[in-house]
Design a protein around this motif. Structure first.
Motif, PDB file in Angstrom:
ATOM      1  N   LEU A 137       0.829  -1.208   0.000  1.00  0.00           N
ATOM      2  CA  LEU A 137       0.000   0.000   0.000  1.00  0.00           C
ATOM      3  C   LEU A 137       0.863   1.256   0.000  1.00  0.00           C
ATOM      4  O   LEU A 137       0.561   2.243   0.669  1.00  0.00           O
ATOM      5  CB  LEU A 137      -0.920  -0.010   1.225  1.00  0.00           C
ATOM      6  CG  LEU A 137      -1.899  -1.180   1.327  1.00  0.00           C
ATOM      7  CD1 LEU A 137      -2.665  -1.130   2.635  1.00  0.00           C
ATOM      8  CD2 LEU A 137      -2.875  -1.173   0.148  1.00  0.00           C
ATOM      9  N   GLU A 138       1.932   1.220  -0.765  1.00  0.00           N
ATOM     10  CA  GLU A 138       2.919   2.305  -0.771  1.00  0.00           C
ATOM     11  C   GLU A 138       2.291   3.656  -1.065  1.00  0.00           C
ATOM     12  O   GLU A 138       2.712   4.682  -0.524  1.00  0.00           O
ATOM     13  CB  GLU A 138       4.003   1.999  -1.807  1.00  0.00           C
ATOM     14  CG  GLU A 138       5.098   3.047  -1.867  1.00  0.00           C
ATOM     15  CD  GLU A 138       6.197   2.666  -2.858  1.00  0.00           C
ATOM     16  OE1 GLU A 138       7.148   3.452  -3.012  1.00  0.00           O
ATOM     17  OE2 GLU A 138       6.094   1.581  -3.467  1.00  0.00           O
ATOM     18  N   GLU A 139       1.265   3.688  -1.908  1.00  0.00           N
ATOM     19  CA  GLU A 139       0.620   4.951  -2.264  1.00  0.00           C
ATOM     20  C   GLU A 139       0.049   5.660  -1.040  1.00  0.00           C
ATOM     21  O   GLU A 139      -0.013   6.896  -0.993  1.00  0.00           O
ATOM     22  CB  GLU A 139      -0.502   4.684  -3.272  1.00  0.00           C
ATOM     23  CG  GLU A 139      -1.233   5.938  -3.728  1.00  0.00           C
ATOM     24  CD  GLU A 139      -2.355   5.624  -4.707  1.00  0.00           C
ATOM     25  OE1 GLU A 139      -3.132   6.552  -5.024  1.00  0.00           O
ATOM     26  OE2 GLU A 139      -2.457   4.458  -5.149  1.00  0.00           O
ATOM     27  N   TYR A 140      -0.371   4.871  -0.053  1.00  0.00           N
ATOM     28  CA  TYR A 140      -0.995   5.442   1.143  1.00  0.00           C
ATOM     29  C   TYR A 140      -0.056   5.470   2.348  1.00  0.00           C
ATOM     30  O   TYR A 140      -0.213   6.315   3.242  1.00  0.00           O
ATOM     31  CB  TYR A 140      -2.249   4.638   1.513  1.00  0.00           C
ATOM     32  CG  TYR A 140      -3.233   4.520   0.388  1.00  0.00           C
ATOM     33  CD1 TYR A 140      -4.110   5.562   0.093  1.00  0.00           C
ATOM     34  CD2 TYR A 140      -3.279   3.372  -0.401  1.00  0.00           C
ATOM     35  CE1 TYR A 140      -5.024   5.461  -0.955  1.00  0.00           C
ATOM     36  CE2 TYR A 140      -4.183   3.258  -1.441  1.00  0.00           C
ATOM     37  CZ  TYR A 140      -5.048   4.297  -1.723  1.00  0.00           C
ATOM     38  OH  TYR A 140      -5.928   4.188  -2.761  1.00  0.00           O
ATOM     39  N   THR A 141       0.881   4.542   2.399  1.00  0.00           N
ATOM     40  CA  THR A 141       1.726   4.388   3.586  1.00  0.00           C
ATOM     41  C   THR A 141       3.151   4.901   3.414  1.00  0.00           C
ATOM     42  O   THR A 141       3.882   5.024   4.400  1.00  0.00           O
ATOM     43  CB  THR A 141       1.794   2.910   3.991  1.00  0.00           C
ATOM     44  OG1 THR A 141       2.456   2.170   2.945  1.00  0.00           O
ATOM     45  CG2 THR A 141       0.402   2.335   4.222  1.00  0.00           C
ATOM     46  N   GLY A 142       3.569   5.160   2.161  1.00  0.00           N
ATOM     47  CA  GLY A 142       4.949   5.559   1.912  1.00  0.00           C
ATOM     48  C   GLY A 142       5.868   4.381   1.691  1.00  0.00           C
ATOM     49  O   GLY A 142       7.062   4.564   1.412  1.00  0.00           O
ATOM     50  N   GLY A 143       5.340   3.146   1.840  1.00  0.00           N
ATOM     51  CA  GLY A 143       6.128   1.949   1.574  1.00  0.00           C
ATOM     52  C   GLY A 143       7.337   1.820   2.473  1.00  0.00           C
ATOM     53  O   GLY A 143       7.307   2.177   3.663  1.00  0.00           O
TER      54      GLY A 143
END
Length: 609
Positions: A137-143
């Motif tokens: 969920l990198e788009e939301y969490t920063g990965g």
């Protein structure tokens, strides 16, 4: 000295935690440094996460490490919403708690459905998946880079300073532990301890084992979500490495060290971890090895944690000055003689119901335990069920209670068909029982043990118990009055505040009968209830059973003491090799030739002469 101890005992149990809570909140004005304030802040957050594990593991007996996943859920949800939608600490704490509750329910259902260690395994794999999910969920969490740019916390539109943020965190921590205390010290806390001691016992009291375990696990997710929301604002940066396996083991270590079966053990364990290993910069490199050694040593030497050691020391000091005499008082003389229920103060009429078993069959592999047994037990009578070992007596009781499924036949309580019903539903239909070995959780009093029998008949919701609403208070008063009455009837009311598990075997059996009686059963099943009792205890027990019968309950007595059976029973049913071989009054059974041969072995003795 004795006077001083007596004065100490008059101080409410919540007084010391309240004082410590006030000091925690007021710490910034007590001259502590910024570094100490940060350690206290992190201790509060870790204590919140650990308290969730204490609730599910320490009280419900279900090991689950999923708090890390709920912690991450609260942290990343708070960070994302604060950056893109709304930045209000109180609102985000509520949202994170709700989201973590949902995650707890979703992750807990499959594990608890499978039973055994399944919840521990599913939650373990959930912990391992957390960093992977964060990267997906990198788009939301920063990965892998982490979530950067979380703003300063705000409360009702006002920006919080480091001091006011600390105060808010400490207040939330105090509020949560107040909630947990109210829950654990209520009837629900006793029910959780009964569940931990024995799921079989819990179900026999009408408690749904699956539902209560799921509730404990899901409620334990709430403080983890709250902690995550608070942690998001600590450094205003979140990294996947903060929510991995090391955190899960940290939480487990804090719970074990502080005491998983203690309300405030989570705070003790979290403080030790924050001021000890977690403060060392070199600790992370060897974390798993150190934790492994630590858990082995702590689990061996400090089984109930530091809180357990403190409680033990307090009990020893209290017993030194006020040691009760652990004996059973005589059954009141008002129970003697042929008087009816109306003349027995303290034993109200009980709603008996006819127990009817028809064509009951049960096989275990190639062994036939019951081969088409049919019998009845009537209200206001003692129906004895006797037979040699292996004749099927306990199997029949277990089938009536729902522990075993029937291969054929029906079981009815009054007009209700309970064939194939789950154990807790059978108990709710009015069937109560005792066991060959009385079971009581550690650290609960005789009064609490007996009150557990009223948990479902007089149910009060968790929210009412936590907030101490009028419904809870009314029920608590009624519980206390009824347990006092039942304990007086059994002759152990002077032991009401003694730990039930510490009593002698004979007294524990009387307390177990009191617990069964507290549920006001329609059918009471007594399994080897006189086993291990001396003559005086058997006499008291016999008087009690007669009183229960005269109150109107259907009593089924499984007993090897043939003399006691002949004295007590109105009707005797005799089993041998899974079949009903005789039925009649005590006078008829006492001289029945097949009973003498199968049960007493008289023919064998004659042949040898």
């Amino acid at each position: 000295m004795a006077t001083f101890v007596q004065r100490l005992r008059t101080i409410p149990s919540w007084a010391l935690p309240l004082v410590l809570g006030v000091l925690l909140i007021a710490a910034p004005w007590l001259g502590i440094s910024a570094d100490t304030r940060r350690l206290l802040l992190l201790t509060c957050i870790l204590a919140l996460v650990t308290s969730g594990l204490s609730l599910s593991f320490g009280y419900a007996g279900e090991l689950a490490l999923g708090q890390t996943a709920m912690y991450a859920t609260g942290a990343y949800l708070t960070g994302y919403l604060a950056m893109h939608w709304i930045n209000d600490l109180l609102l985000l704490v509520v949202v994170s708690a709700a989201a973590s509750l949902i995650v707890g329910l979703i992750s807990g259902v499959p594990g608890l459905r499978l039973g055994g260690w399944s919840l521990a395994m599913t939650s373990f794999f959930l912990v391992l998946l957390v960093p992977e999910i964060i990267e997906l969920l990198e788009e939301y969490t920063g990965g892998a880079v982490g979530m950067v740019g979380i703003p300063h916390p705000r409360l009702f539109g006002h920006k919080l300073t480091t001091v006011t943020f600390y105060v808010v965190v400490s207040v939330i921590t105090v509020i949560w532990f107040t909630v947990m205390r109210n829950l654990v010290t209520s009837r629900h806390g006793v029910a959780l301890q009964v569940l931990r001691q024995s799921p079989v016992l819990a179900s026999s009291l009408g408690i749904s084992v699956y539902r209560l375990k799921l509730t404990a696990y899901a409620v334990g997710a709430i403080p983890a979500g709250i902690a995550g929301a608070l942690f998001a604002y600590v450094d205003k940066y979140l990294s996947p490495s903060s929510f991995g396996f090391t955190l899960a083991v940290t939480v487990l270590a804090a719970a074990i060290l502080g005491g998983a079966k203690s309300i405030y053990g989570a705070l003790i364990g979290a403080a030790i971890m924050q001021y000890g290993p977690l403060r060392s910069t070199d600790f992370e490199q060897y974390a798993q090895v150190i934790y492994g050694v630590f858990l082995i040593i702590a689990g061996t030497l400090v089984a109930n944690g530091l809180a357990g050691l403190a409680n033990r020391a307090i009990r020893l000091a209290r017993d030194r000055w006020d040691r009760p005499v652990v004996t059973a008082a005589p059954i009141p003389s008002t129970l003697d003689g042929p008087t009816g229920p109306a003349e027995r103060p303290g034993l109200a009429p009980l709603p008996g119901a006819r127990l009817e078993v028809s064509g009951l069959m049960k096989r275990f592999g190639g062994l036939q335990a019951l081969g088409g047994v049919s019998l009845t037990a009537e209200p206001g009578q003692i129906t004895a069920l006797i037979g040699p070992n292996g004749s099927g007596k306990t199997t029949l009781l277990n089938m009536v209670c729902g522990y075993y499924r029937t291969d054929a036949g029906t079981i009815r309580i009054g007009a209700s068909d309970i064939t194939g019903a789950k154990t807790y539903r059978v108990a709710r239909a009015g069937v109560s029982r005792t066991f060959q070995t009385p079971l009581f959780p550690e650290d609960i009093s005789v009064r609490e043990a007996v009150a557990a029998g009223m948990y479902m008949p007089r149910y009060v919701g968790m929210l009412s118990s936590i907030l101490r609403l009028p419904n809870y208070r009314r029920t608590a008063r009624a519980d206390r009055a009824e347990t006092t009455t039942v304990l007086r009837l059994v002759g152990v009311d002077h032991l009401a505040d003694v730990e039930a598990a510490s009593l002698p075997a004979g007294t524990r059996r009387l307390v177990e009968v009191a617990r069964a009686l507290a549920s006001r059963p329609k059918v009471l099943l007594l399994d080897e209830v006189a086993s291990g009792l001396d003559e005086d205890e058997i006499e008291r027990l016999a008087d009690l059973i007669r009183a229960i019968r005269d109150a109107g309950t259907t009593v089924v007595l499984v007993e090897h003491n043939f003399k006691l059976v002949l004295e007590l029973a109105d009707v005797i049913r005799v089993l041998a090799q899974g079949e009903l071989i005789a039925s009649g009054t005590p006078a008829e059974i006492e001289n029945h030739p097949r009973v003498l041969a199968e049960y007493l072995g008289v023919q064998q003795e004659v042949a040898q002469q």
